[in-house]
Structures are given as structure tokens and as C-alpha cells.
Design a protein around this motif. Sequence first.
Motif, PDB file in Angstrom:
ATOM      1  N   LEU A 121      57.559  35.981  22.162  1.00 49.65           N
ATOM      2  CA  LEU A 121      57.121  34.867  22.994  1.00 49.65           C
ATOM      3  C   LEU A 121      58.310  34.324  23.763  1.00 49.65           C
ATOM      4  CD1 LEU A 121      54.895  32.844  23.830  1.00 49.65           C
ATOM      5  CD2 LEU A 121      55.605  31.440  21.879  1.00 49.65           C
ATOM      6  N   ASP A 122      58.175  34.245  25.086  1.00 51.32           N
ATOM      7  CA  ASP A 122      59.211  33.691  25.959  1.00 51.32           C
ATOM      8  C   ASP A 122      58.765  32.293  26.380  1.00 51.32           C
ATOM      9  OD1 ASP A 122      61.168  33.130  27.803  1.00 51.32           O
ATOM     10  OD2 ASP A 122      60.830  34.904  29.039  1.00 51.32           O
ATOM     11  N   LEU A 123      59.361  31.261  25.760  1.00 49.85           N
ATOM     12  CA  LEU A 123      59.026  29.875  26.066  1.00 49.85           C
ATOM     13  C   LEU A 123      59.854  29.412  27.263  1.00 49.85           C
ATOM     14  CD1 LEU A 123      58.917  28.177  22.553  1.00 49.85           C
ATOM     15  CD2 LEU A 123      56.993  28.613  24.070  1.00 49.85           C
ATOM     16  N   GLY A 124      59.173  29.045  28.322  1.00 48.13           N
ATOM     17  CA  GLY A 124      59.869  28.704  29.550  1.00 48.13           C
ATOM     18  C   GLY A 124      60.279  29.967  30.264  1.00 48.13           C
ATOM     19  N   SER A 125      59.309  30.821  30.543  1.00 45.76           N
ATOM     20  CA  SER A 125      59.590  32.176  31.040  1.00 45.76           C
ATOM     21  C   SER A 125      60.023  32.208  32.491  1.00 45.76           C
ATOM     22  CB  SER A 125      58.361  33.069  30.834  1.00 45.76           C
ATOM     23  OG  SER A 125      57.171  32.430  31.250  1.00 45.76           O
ATOM     24  N   GLY A 126      59.872  31.101  33.214  1.00 42.54           N
ATOM     25  CA  GLY A 126      60.364  31.039  34.587  1.00 42.54           C
ATOM     26  C   GLY A 126      59.802  32.147  35.453  1.00 42.54           C
ATOM     27  N   THR A 127      60.659  32.788  36.232  1.00 40.51           N
ATOM     28  CA  THR A 127      60.233  33.858  37.132  1.00 40.51           C
ATOM     29  C   THR A 127      60.030  35.184  36.412  1.00 40.51           C
ATOM     30  OG1 THR A 127      62.486  34.564  37.676  1.00 40.51           O
ATOM     31  CG2 THR A 127      61.544  32.776  39.012  1.00 40.51           C
ATOM     32  N   GLY A 128      60.289  35.211  35.117  1.00 37.09           N
ATOM     33  CA  GLY A 128      60.198  36.447  34.357  1.00 37.09           C
ATOM     34  C   GLY A 128      61.476  37.254  34.362  1.00 37.09           C
ATOM     35  N   GLY A 182      53.794  27.812  39.861  1.00 38.73           N
ATOM     36  CA  GLY A 182      54.499  28.694  40.775  1.00 38.73           C
ATOM     37  C   GLY A 182      55.365  29.693  40.046  1.00 38.73           C
ATOM     38  N   MET A 183      56.055  29.254  38.982  1.00 43.78           N
ATOM     39  CA  MET A 183      56.868  30.168  38.192  1.00 43.78           C
ATOM     40  C   MET A 183      56.007  31.215  37.497  1.00 43.78           C
ATOM     41  SD  MET A 183      60.158  29.653  38.390  1.00 43.78           S
ATOM     42  CE  MET A 183      61.306  28.433  39.017  1.00 43.78           C
ATOM     43  N   VAL A 184      54.875  30.797  36.965  1.00 48.96           N
ATOM     44  CA  VAL A 184      53.974  31.749  36.305  1.00 48.96           C
ATOM     45  C   VAL A 184      53.494  32.802  37.301  1.00 48.96           C
ATOM     46  CG1 VAL A 184      51.705  31.991  35.217  1.00 48.96           C
ATOM     47  CG2 VAL A 184      53.270  30.195  34.456  1.00 48.96           C
ATOM     48  N   ASP A 185      53.156  32.385  38.513  1.00 46.06           N
ATOM     49  CA  ASP A 185      52.722  33.352  39.536  1.00 46.06           C
ATOM     50  C   ASP A 185      53.832  34.356  39.849  1.00 46.06           C
ATOM     51  OD1 ASP A 185      50.257  32.123  39.674  1.00 46.06           O
ATOM     52  OD2 ASP A 185      50.724  30.963  41.481  1.00 46.06           O
ATOM     53  N   LEU A 186      55.071  33.872  39.972  1.00 46.47           N
ATOM     54  CA  LEU A 186      56.189  34.774  40.240  1.00 46.47           C
ATOM     55  C   LEU A 186      56.413  35.723  39.070  1.00 46.47           C
ATOM     56  CD1 LEU A 186      58.724  32.292  41.875  1.00 46.47           C
ATOM     57  CD2 LEU A 186      57.703  34.288  42.984  1.00 46.47           C
ATOM     58  N   ALA A 187      56.328  35.210  37.847  1.00 44.62           N
ATOM     59  CA  ALA A 187      56.551  36.056  36.679  1.00 44.62           C
ATOM     60  C   ALA A 187      55.509  37.167  36.605  1.00 44.62           C
ATOM     61  CB  ALA A 187      56.523  35.207  35.410  1.00 44.62           C
ATOM     62  N   ARG A 188      54.266  36.841  36.910  1.00 42.19           N
ATOM     63  CA  ARG A 188      53.223  37.880  36.883  1.00 42.19           C
ATOM     64  C   ARG A 188      53.502  38.962  37.913  1.00 42.19           C
ATOM     65  NH1 ARG A 188      48.349  33.409  36.412  1.00 42.19           N
ATOM     66  NH2 ARG A 188      48.354  33.239  34.114  1.00 42.19           N
TER      67      ARG A 188
END
Length: 233
Positions: free
Chosen positions: A66-73, A95-101
Motif C-alpha cells: 500500500l502506497d499512502l500518499g501515492s502522488g503521481t505514482g 488530480g494526483m490520482v488521475d496522473l498516477a493511473r
Amino acid sequence: MSRGFIEVDYGSDETVPEGMGHDREGQAEAFDAIGDRYDEAFPYKEGQLAAAEWLIGALPAGARVLDLGSGTGLPTARQLVEAGFEVVGVDLSRGMVDLARKHVPGATFHRLDIADLGPDGPHDLGRFGAVVAFFSLLMLPRAEIPDALRTVHDLLIPRGLFTLSMVEADVDDFKIPFLGNAIRVSGYLRDDLRKVVEEADFKVIEESSYSYAPAISDVPPEEQLFLHCTRRD
């Protein structure tokens, strides 16, 4: 400095429920606005890369992380996926979740509140062999950090591993300018950080620190602390 992880995805209407503090909403909006500029400002992540490599060497093949605070990935979720782990990331910022995906399609990312991740919460993601929290706990007031650490403890399997990083600073919910926005951060001196982690039933098995100068002028140099821990059972 960091990514955050405190908010539930309440749906496409972006409604923030009653009781959700403006600080948390403001933190999310700040990181929505920052987007990819975060990685531009922090292009060299020596400590973070080394910490993830330590974890990769310590975990069995295929472990859930689990990556807590995953940011841009980047770089952690991608690094862990490429090592063959099942990676789940959560973050404050839509926005960060969208970038990480986009950056790490091999991982699963959620916009969730850490308080809803425990066994009694509405978003039980199961248990993990390891949790990483790189520069995410510092987005919380100090009063909330012990509860966050206890939630991490509960998310881990017995003898699970926990790797975290913080910026060394004796501050609590302190407002700072950050990449053209304002965020609130907390920190500890290194002995105090070790103490609060150990009081949450973790054993610190290794620690390191790195002096870091961001690539832009409006974020000051910082001392980054990394702790590798195991859950006490």
C-alpha cells in the motif's frame, strides 16, 4: 515536500461532506493545481528510491504493498510494480490520482481517507505485506499522526513492513508556500519521530537521512528522514 492522503472520493459531484475541514479540502486543491510540477520540482529522489529498493529486497515475491500518499505514482508505485508487487495507492488529490493511473497502469489507485481504510471502515482494502508513506504523514497535524500510524499497523499482516519518510522539522500544522500554492505541514526532529513511530507498536530496524535541495527556488532545502520498520504483534 509531499503528497497527502486524507479524503474520500464521494463521487463525481465533488461534494465535500459536512465536517470535512477546509484545510483538508485546501490541501487537495493545492495538489490538484500542482500536478506534474511536483515531479519537476523534485526530480532527484535518491532517498525515496533507496528506501523502496530496501523494501523490494525484504519482501517476498508478489507481496501486496500500500502506497499512502501515492502522488503521481512516480517513482515509488512504478518501482514497486516493476519489481512484481501488487500495488494499491491512495491519495488526497483527485488530480494526483488521475496522473498516477496514467503513469502506472499496473497499480490500482483510490482517492480515500486513511480513516476509512481500517477493518471497520467503509473501504477495507484488505491487508498488506508492506505500507510505504513517503512524505505523506507530514500533511497531517501532529495530533492526527498517532492515529494514522495505528491505522497503518492494522493494515499490515503480522510482521509486515512499514517504510516512511518525513522532513526533519519541529513544526505542527505549519502553513508554507509550496509551488505557487499554500499547504500546511508537520514534522519532527529525528528522535521524536522515532519515538512516535515506536509508540504506535512499530520496531524501527533501520534509518537514514538525506540532505535535499529541490530544483526550484520557492521550496527550501530540507533534511529527509527515512525509517524502515516492522509491525510489533
